[in-house]
Write a protein that holds these residues in place. Structure first.
Motif, PDB file in Angstrom:
ATOM      1  N   ASP A   1      -4.176  -3.703   0.059  1.00 43.80           N
ATOM      2  CA  ASP A   1      -4.160  -4.370   1.354  1.00 43.80           C
ATOM      3  C   ASP A   1      -3.920  -5.856   1.139  1.00 43.80           C
ATOM      4  O   ASP A   1      -4.676  -6.516   0.404  1.00 43.80           O
ATOM      5  N   TYR A   2      -2.884  -6.383   1.767  1.00 42.30           N
ATOM      6  CA  TYR A   2      -2.562  -7.808   1.693  1.00 42.30           C
ATOM      7  C   TYR A   2      -2.824  -8.441   3.059  1.00 42.30           C
ATOM      8  O   TYR A   2      -2.310  -7.962   4.072  1.00 42.30           O
ATOM      9  N   ASP A   3      -3.604  -9.499   3.083  1.00 37.67           N
ATOM     10  CA  ASP A   3      -3.791 -10.277   4.301  1.00 37.67           C
ATOM     11  C   ASP A   3      -2.686 -11.330   4.341  1.00 37.67           C
ATOM     12  O   ASP A   3      -2.721 -12.307   3.591  1.00 37.67           O
ATOM     13  N   LEU A   4      -1.714 -11.139   5.210  1.00 43.32           N
ATOM     14  CA  LEU A   4      -0.537 -11.995   5.224  1.00 43.32           C
ATOM     15  C   LEU A   4      -0.833 -13.385   5.782  1.00 43.32           C
ATOM     16  O   LEU A   4      -0.019 -14.294   5.631  1.00 43.32           O
ATOM     17  N   SER A   5      -1.986 -13.544   6.404  1.00 43.09           N
ATOM     18  CA  SER A   5      -2.318 -14.851   6.974  1.00 43.09           C
ATOM     19  C   SER A   5      -2.842 -15.828   5.928  1.00 43.09           C
ATOM     20  O   SER A   5      -2.706 -17.041   6.092  1.00 43.09           O
ATOM     21  N   ASN A   6      -3.429 -15.303   4.847  1.00 45.74           N
ATOM     22  CA  ASN A   6      -3.999 -16.211   3.836  1.00 45.74           C
ATOM     23  C   ASN A   6      -3.692 -15.804   2.398  1.00 45.74           C
ATOM     24  O   ASN A   6      -4.110 -16.490   1.462  1.00 45.74           O
ATOM     25  N   GLY A   7      -2.978 -14.698   2.219  1.00 48.24           N
ATOM     26  CA  GLY A   7      -2.593 -14.295   0.872  1.00 48.24           C
ATOM     27  C   GLY A   7      -3.650 -13.527   0.113  1.00 48.24           C
ATOM     28  O   GLY A   7      -3.422 -13.133  -1.038  1.00 48.24           O
ATOM     29  N   LYS A   8      -4.829 -13.292   0.695  1.00 49.13           N
ATOM     30  CA  LYS A   8      -5.853 -12.519  -0.008  1.00 49.13           C
ATOM     31  C   LYS A   8      -5.439 -11.057  -0.089  1.00 49.13           C
ATOM     32  O   LYS A   8      -4.739 -10.551   0.789  1.00 49.13           O
ATOM     33  N   TRP A   9      -5.892 -10.407  -1.123  1.00 47.73           N
ATOM     34  CA  TRP A   9      -5.473  -9.023  -1.319  1.00 47.73           C
ATOM     35  C   TRP A   9      -6.590  -8.212  -1.960  1.00 47.73           C
ATOM     36  O   TRP A   9      -7.417  -8.726  -2.706  1.00 47.73           O
ATOM     37  N   ASN A  10      -6.611  -6.935  -1.631  1.00 46.29           N
ATOM     38  CA  ASN A  10      -7.617  -6.008  -2.150  1.00 46.29           C
ATOM     39  C   ASN A  10      -6.940  -4.732  -2.632  1.00 46.29           C
ATOM     40  O   ASN A  10      -6.096  -4.170  -1.928  1.00 46.29           O
ATOM     41  N   ILE A  11      -7.294  -4.277  -3.813  1.00 49.28           N
ATOM     42  CA  ILE A  11      -6.887  -2.941  -4.264  1.00 49.28           C
ATOM     43  C   ILE A  11      -7.876  -1.959  -3.651  1.00 49.28           C
ATOM     44  O   ILE A  11      -9.050  -1.962  -3.999  1.00 49.28           O
ATOM     45  N   VAL A  12      -7.398  -1.144  -2.720  1.00 43.66           N
ATOM     46  CA  VAL A  12      -8.316  -0.264  -2.010  1.00 43.66           C
ATOM     47  C   VAL A  12      -8.416   1.117  -2.650  1.00 43.66           C
ATOM     48  O   VAL A  12      -9.370   1.853  -2.384  1.00 43.66           O
ATOM     49  N   GLN A  13      -7.443   1.480  -3.474  1.00 39.66           N
ATOM     50  CA  GLN A  13      -7.548   2.750  -4.194  1.00 39.66           C
ATOM     51  C   GLN A  13      -6.611   2.738  -5.395  1.00 39.66           C
ATOM     52  O   GLN A  13      -5.433   2.417  -5.277  1.00 39.66           O
ATOM     53  N   GLN A  14      -7.171   3.092  -6.544  1.00 42.04           N
ATOM     54  CA  GLN A  14      -6.369   3.234  -7.752  1.00 42.04           C
ATOM     55  C   GLN A  14      -7.168   3.990  -8.790  1.00 42.04           C
ATOM     56  O   GLN A  14      -8.369   3.771  -8.953  1.00 42.04           O
ATOM     57  N   GLN A  15      -6.502   4.855  -9.516  1.00 44.98           N
ATOM     58  CA  GLN A  15      -7.165   5.626 -10.549  1.00 44.98           C
ATOM     59  C   GLN A  15      -7.316   4.787 -11.810  1.00 44.98           C
ATOM     60  O   GLN A  15      -6.423   4.031 -12.181  1.00 44.98           O
ATOM     61  N   ASN A  16      -8.463   4.917 -12.450  1.00 42.46           N
ATOM     62  CA  ASN A  16      -8.726   4.209 -13.697  1.00 42.46           C
ATOM     63  C   ASN A  16      -8.703   5.214 -14.843  1.00 42.46           C
ATOM     64  O   ASN A  16      -9.699   5.873 -15.138  1.00 42.46           O
ATOM     65  N   LEU A  17      -7.553   5.344 -15.487  1.00 45.16           N
ATOM     66  CA  LEU A  17      -7.406   6.333 -16.550  1.00 45.16           C
ATOM     67  C   LEU A  17      -8.049   5.898 -17.853  1.00 45.16           C
ATOM     68  O   LEU A  17      -8.197   6.696 -18.766  1.00 45.16           O
ATOM     69  N   LEU A  18      -8.406   4.638 -17.972  1.00 41.96           N
ATOM     70  CA  LEU A  18      -9.041   4.177 -19.205  1.00 41.96           C
ATOM     71  C   LEU A  18     -10.396   4.855 -19.388  1.00 41.96           C
ATOM     72  O   LEU A  18     -10.897   4.966 -20.500  1.00 41.96           O
ATOM     73  N   HIS A  19     -10.981   5.283 -18.281  1.00 39.20           N
ATOM     74  CA  HIS A  19     -12.250   5.997 -18.353  1.00 39.20           C
ATOM     75  C   HIS A  19     -12.085   7.461 -17.969  1.00 39.20           C
ATOM     76  O   HIS A  19     -13.057   8.155 -17.735  1.00 39.20           O
ATOM     77  N   GLU A  20     -10.813   7.924 -17.887  1.00 43.56           N
ATOM     78  CA  GLU A  20     -10.495   9.310 -17.534  1.00 43.56           C
ATOM     79  C   GLU A  20     -11.211   9.734 -16.241  1.00 43.56           C
ATOM     80  O   GLU A  20     -11.719  10.829 -16.105  1.00 43.56           O
ATOM     81  N   ARG A  21     -11.304   8.815 -15.307  1.00 47.42           N
ATOM     82  CA  ARG A  21     -11.897   9.138 -14.018  1.00 47.42           C
ATOM     83  C   ARG A  21     -11.227   8.264 -12.969  1.00 47.42           C
ATOM     84  O   ARG A  21     -10.443   7.376 -13.294  1.00 47.42           O
ATOM     85  N   THR A  22     -11.567   8.487 -11.721  1.00 46.90           N
ATOM     86  CA  THR A  22     -10.970   7.701 -10.653  1.00 46.90           C
ATOM     87  C   THR A  22     -11.929   6.605 -10.224  1.00 46.90           C
ATOM     88  O   THR A  22     -13.080   6.874  -9.907  1.00 46.90           O
ATOM     89  N   ARG A  23     -11.465   5.393 -10.258  1.00 45.89           N
ATOM     90  CA  ARG A  23     -12.223   4.301  -9.661  1.00 45.89           C
ATOM     91  C   ARG A  23     -11.620   4.031  -8.301  1.00 45.89           C
ATOM     92  O   ARG A  23     -10.479   3.617  -8.190  1.00 45.89           O
TER      93      ARG A  23
END
Length: 787
Positions: free
Chosen positions: A464-486
């Motif tokens: 999610d990118y807030d176009l008014s101020n440039g802030k951004w959040n990763i709202v969903q992504q898998q973390n394979l380094l731990h073989e699980r989903t973060r």
């Protein structure tokens, strides 16, 4: 224990001779290995065909005679034989398949929920229920969930502090599966702008069409109308009081547009019917819900009509037309219509999309469209998305994708702009981005937009990118380094602020010291190459490999290709390929002509009579991998899906000794007969892509590249696994015919089997079947490489 030892000692003392001699043992002769299974041999029933003075014979045309009961009985027997054959050939890989399937399953997210999407006062999301196959669609009031972290908090939507249930179930797809014979596949889903109704289409497997239903979200019940069969498009009007929908004829051509007043007893009103066999109708609502756009297109024309959503029965206004088939999308913003299209400019073809605008009010005779951006050969606009306050742009400089936004409204009366004049805000991205896809972004009044960022060395990130101020959040992504989903939501994500600057000053975002992207660049490399094709055209080639497992000139490789319909080659990270990467394989992607991402000309140069360019590009990339010792000689495999199966199969026909193995998934292998005598409904896009058999030049080109028509005789073919499904637009008979003819013409070698694997379901919709089929493909490739 002491008593037992004494007993044994006495027993052996009474028999001083070795027990082996007493038994008169004779060593057994080594048993010969079992004979390899023999491939099935379907019956041959030659049929003759002729066109444009050329004649040919097809010994397996009977496989496509769906109305011939005798032929279909033969086909059933043949399919059973193929099933037994592949089981016999792959029987020694059962343990490997089981291991691979476990590996792949462990990398899938067990949490099937989607990140909550805010629209107006609500948060919408899908979540899985334990022990059930399909998810449920839910929503919660955003005001009660400002710190919404996941669908599990509060548990199952129950707030123990207040003692209230705050989750509303909108649609249970498990119950939908009961309605549709145990199978639930949704094509369209639209919530009305007043959040009162949900319109959606479900696949009716028995009738092979999509059925429209509307559900009242206040009461959770199905509305008596509208209900319709063979629905291809839907759009809301009158703030949710009316629903417009398009239906297809029995050849699956969208041709009728209806308007239905929700809850009314009156018949649905026919707004448009186009009887022409080559014209297709498509609708969508603008993001502010003020208009519904109606697109009618064929191979020779494109038109866009506008319907006032407040009064959908007031008629349609023509706002755009051109004399060629073109991609056109109209959006509305504060009194202006914006048109994103790749249509010709002043009669001259263009290579990429561009953005036009026009006041919404003028009559058709006075309407004038003006370019928003000045032409810039170094910067290509790939896609656009609108909110009330910002315009988001996905742009490309050569092979580098970027994401930026500009404030709205744009200045008026100043003609076209160079992008840097609008002070774009470029948003942070990871390295090696190969695709940026806009999310649903329903909330037109919000300055926050959602995008999916894809890379060959990073699981997809929903951001999610807030176009008014440039802030951004990763709202969903898998973390394979731990073989699980973060799964990250809201305050659990990382943020950064973009910088407004002229285009010339924008550099790649440096996130090396603080990397929130969950990428895998520490373990896997991604390199880009430029490969000259036979005619000197440079073809982009991307390779992915493990830093620790890859061995110079000793790595087996898998080369992906598609090259059709102007579609971007899917180079996203795929969990199932990790099993090959971790075993030292190199995964390569050839962006051959005919595909997308490099302009309209790139697509045109690989379609119809130019389709041979796609095949030559792919072969040159394959040779490049071997010649430059990126892949070990005699250990290169090919992989193609759908039209990509045509590409790989045609390359095998041309250079069978270049490949050790190949996987063809639901491939298009017999274009001559399929396009000349269509059994399943085809679209103008199919003919535009592969050619019209009635055109002599197209027909001759088709005969020259068709995989089924160019199988070499008396040579060794590589091992090939062909997978097909009974739910595919390219019939099972295409795969069966090609497999049978390759076996008949090529030199038989049991170490190079040609296998046919059939499935009855859409594999992508079933995670278990997806893992099972991927494990079979991977085990096949490893077995053929003697690994």
């Amino acid at each position: 224990m002491r008593h037992l030892l004494v007993t044994l000692r006495r027993r052996y003392c009474n028999h001083p001779k070795p027990l082996i001699q007493r038994a008169h043992y004779k060593p057994q002769k080594p048993q010969p290995p079992p004979a390899p299974p023999s491939p099935p041999k379907p019956p041959k029933k030659p049929a003759k065909f002729s066109l444009h003075g050329e004649s040919w014979e097809d010994p397996y045309s009977w496989m496509s005679q769906l109305n011939d009961k005798v032929a279909m009985r033969h086909m059933d027997v043949y399919m059973e034989q193929e099933e037994k054959y592949i089981e016999a050939v792959m029987s020694d890989t059962e343990r490997l398949q089981s291991k691979l399937q476990s590996e792949m399953a462990s990398r899938f997210s067990f949490d099937l929920s989607t990140p909550p999407l805010r629209w107006g006062p609500w948060l919408y999301y899908r979540r899985a229920e334990e022990g059930k196959q399909y998810p449920v669609l839910c929503r919660r009031l955003a005001s009660l969930n400002e710190e919404f972290i996941s669908h599990k908090s509060p548990s199952a939507g129950f707030d123990f502090t207040s003692g209230q249930r705050i989750e509303q179930k909108l649609l249970d797809y498990n119950q939908e599966a009961e309605r549709f014979g145990g199978y639930a596949y949704e094509e369209l889903s639209e919530v009305s702008p007043d959040h009162r109704y949900l319109a959606y289409t479900m696949y009716d497997k028995d009738n092979d069409y999509f059925k429209l239903s509307v559900r009242d979200l206040n009461f959770g019940t199905l509305c008596s109308k509208p209900q319709a069969d063979r629905v291809s498009n839907i759009a809301w009007a009158k703030n949710g009081q009316a629903l417009l929908y398009v239906v297809t004829n029995h050849d699956k051509r969208p041709y009728r547009l209806y308007c239905s007043m929700v809850g009314s007893d009156e018949d649905d009103i026919l707004l448009l019917e186009d009887p022409q066999e080559n014209v297709y109708v498509n609708i969508r609502h603008t993001k502010d819900f003020q208009f519904v756009t109606v697109n009618t297109f064929s191979t020779t024309s494109s038109k866009i009509f506008l319907i006032n959503a407040a009064d959908p029965l007031s008629g349609m206004t023509l706002v755009w037309e051109c004399e060629t088939r073109a991609h056109c999308m109209v959006e509305h913003h504060q009194g202006f219509l914006y048109l994103f299209t790749d249509a010709a400019k002043e009669g001259q073809p263009v290579d990429n999309h561009y953005l036009l605008r026009s006041p919404v009010d003028p009559s058709p005779s006075l309407r004038k469209w003006e370019s928003v951006f000045a032409d810039d050969d170094e910067l290509i606009v790939e896609d656009v998305d609108f909110s009330y306050s910002h315009l988001a742009l996905i742009v490309r400089e050569n092979r580098v994708f970027k994401l930026c936004s500009v404030s709205l409204p744009l200045p008026s009366g100043k003609g076209s702009f160079h992008l840097k004049e609008l002070y774009p805000q470029f948003l942070p991205l990871p390295s090696n981005v190969t695709q940026i896809s806009p999310g649903p972004n329903y909330d037109y009044l919000s300055s926050t937009m959602r995008f999916t960022i894809s890379s060959p060395v990073m699981p997809d990130a929903v951001v999610d990118y807030d176009l008014s101020n440039g802030k951004w959040n990763i709202v969903q992504q898998q973390n394979l380094l731990h073989e699980r989903t973060r799964v990250l939501y809201g305050s659990a994500s990382s943020g950064s602020r973009g910088e407004k600057s002229p285009l010339s000053r924008v550099d790649e975002v440096n996130i090396a010291n603080d990397n929130p992207w969950n990428d895998l660049v520490e373990y896997y490399g991604c390199d880009q190459y430029s490969v000259p094709s036979d005619d000197g055209v440079v073809v982009p080639l991307t390779i992915v490999y493990s830093h620790h497992r890859r061995k110079e000139d000793q790595s087996p490789g898998l080369l992906h290709g598609h090259g059709a319909y102007g579609e971007i080659l899917d180079k996203r990270w795929r969990n199932e390929l990790k099993s090959l990467l971790d075993r030292g394989w190199v995964i390569a992607y050839a962006d051959v002509r005919g595909g997308g991402g490099f302009g309209k000309k790139w697509h045109h140069d690989g379609q119809r009579s130019n389709k041979i360019n796609s095949i030559r590009d792919y072969i040159c990339c394959a040779k490049f991998l071997v010649d430059n010792k990126i892949v070990q000689e005699n250990k290169l495999s090919g992989w193609g899906y759908s039209a990509g199966g045509l590409l790989v199969a045609a390359a095998i026909n041309s250079c069978p000794d270049l490949f050790r193995a190949a996987v063809l998934k639901v491939p298009f292998l017999d274009p001559t007969n399929t396009l000349l005598y269509p059994i399943l409904p085809l679209t103008p896009v199919d003919y535009e892509e592969f050619g019209y058999p009635g055109d002599v030049e197209d027909f001759q080109a088709m005969r020259a590249y068709s995989p089924y028509d160019n199988i070499q005789k008396g040579v060794h073919y590589p091992s090939v696994l062909v997978t097909s499904s009974f739910n595919t637009r390219f019939g099972v008979w295409e795969a069966a015919k090609w497999v049978a003819l390759v076996r008949e013409n090529s030199i038989y070698d049991p170490k190079r089997p040609i296998l046919l694997n059939l499935t009855t379901d859409i594999v992508e919709e079933n995670r278990y079947l997806h893992c099972k089929e991927s494990a079979l493909e991977t085990a096949f490739l490893m077995k053929m490489m003697d690994l």
